[in-house]
Enzyme design. Sequence first.
Site, short mmCIF file in Angstrom:
data_model
loop_
_atom_site.label_atom_id
_atom_site.label_comp_id
_atom_site.label_asym_id
_atom_site.label_seq_id
_atom_site.Cartn_x
_atom_site.Cartn_y
_atom_site.Cartn_z
N THR A 149 0.84 -1.20 0.00
CA THR A 149 0.00 0.00 0.00
C THR A 149 0.87 1.25 0.00
O THR A 149 1.85 1.32 0.76
CB THR A 149 -0.89 0.00 1.26
OG1 THR A 149 -1.76 -1.14 1.22
CG2 THR A 149 -1.72 1.27 1.35
N SER A 150 0.54 2.21 -0.87
CA SER A 150 1.21 3.51 -0.92
C SER A 150 2.71 3.34 -1.17
O SER A 150 3.09 2.82 -2.21
CB SER A 150 0.90 4.29 0.36
OG SER A 150 1.29 5.63 0.24
N SER A 151 3.57 3.72 -0.22
CA SER A 151 5.00 3.50 -0.44
C SER A 151 5.28 2.00 -0.64
O SER A 151 6.14 1.62 -1.44
CB SER A 151 5.82 4.03 0.75
OG SER A 151 7.20 3.96 0.49
N ALA A 153 3.20 0.03 -2.05
CA ALA A 153 2.74 -0.25 -3.42
C ALA A 153 3.84 0.10 -4.41
O ALA A 153 4.09 -0.63 -5.37
CB ALA A 153 1.48 0.56 -3.72
N HIS A 290 -6.65 8.56 -0.59
CA HIS A 290 -5.44 7.79 -0.33
C HIS A 290 -5.55 7.12 1.04
O HIS A 290 -5.64 7.81 2.03
CB HIS A 290 -4.23 8.73 -0.36
CG HIS A 290 -2.93 8.02 -0.46
ND1 HIS A 290 -2.50 7.43 -1.63
CD2 HIS A 290 -1.96 7.80 0.44
CE1 HIS A 290 -1.31 6.89 -1.45
NE2 HIS A 290 -0.96 7.09 -0.19
#
Length: 306
Positions: A149-151, A153, A290
């Site tokens: 997820t996010s970083s 991801a 986000h």
Amino acid sequence: MFSLRSLLGLTVLFLLGQLALAQSTSLASIPASKLTQIFNFGTNPNNVQMFVYKPAKVATKPALIVASHFCTGTAQQYFQGSKFASLAETHGYIVLFPSSPHPGTCWDVSSDATLKHNGGGDSIGIASAARFAIANWGVDPNRVFAVGTSSGAMMTSVLTGAYPDVFKAGVVDSGVAFGCFSLPGQPGDTWNEQCASGQLILTGQQWAQRVFNAFPGFTGQRPKMQVWHGTADTTLFPQNFFEEIKQWTTVFGYPSTPISNVSEPFLPAGYSNATFGPNFQAILAQGVGHTVPLFEQQYLQFLGIA
Ligand SMILES: *[C@@H]1O[C@H](CO)[C@@H](O)[C@H](O)[C@H]1NC(C)=O
Ligand SMILES: *[C@@H]1O[C@H](CO)[C@@H](O)[C@H](O)[C@H]1NC(C)=O
């Protein structure tokens, strides 16, 4: 004062300690159903911390999922905030939860080293742990997967892009295209605002070239990719979703427009599932910020586990 004898004693103790550490990483010695840190799993220049979750019943030739956390997160938090571990109890796969060694716990997704196959950075530390699991825990090399997820991801894109020989599929929850954060010469965890704000616009060919440059000479099957993004994301702007689509459709040689784009009964209203070919899907979540919530069950289906 140290006598020769006490020095020898200390040496023996040290060697026994090393042996215990090395042994602690056999599958049998890992406690079941408990997040456990492992050490000595191979090349790891940035000292990425590594945690494993082994379910009570490990499948024969188990699958492996590497689950990477977001900035400010930790392995512990991603473990607690996701169902990857509890679903491992049902399906018998093993989970690795890496933990970032950097102050704000973003991942190194921008250094030249991390974006290069066997080049160093955080990515090689994580790839080393996956290789270790294949070599020592009986993990099926054809079922080694990355999610995040996010970083995390972004790290998933890095792992699938630079280590297509190790990872067979990736699920990217609210991330960016491989190499989008690239900032040569700066610390690997540096934030790339141009990319994050969706202003790094490249052609599919340019994006694909970043993937190909990560591992020149790789001719094997590329990992399957599934990317998720929210249209109201103001951390990693939704343009990143469309840059990811350009990148992976070009890598796979798929058309740039979906062959189907539908809502799914098991996803919330406003989610569209665009399929470009058997190995690439892109899910856009209308009005979601986000990050897009985790849909572990759907990921497992995509990975062929459930
Ligand atoms: C799929 O359709 C939705 C509208 O239903 C649209 O917003 C989205 O951009 C489409 N996805 C792709 C990848 O074209
Ligand atoms: C998207 O559609 C494909 C093709 O029908 C399907 O295999 C996949 O499960 C769907 N993915 C999600 C997340 O709904």
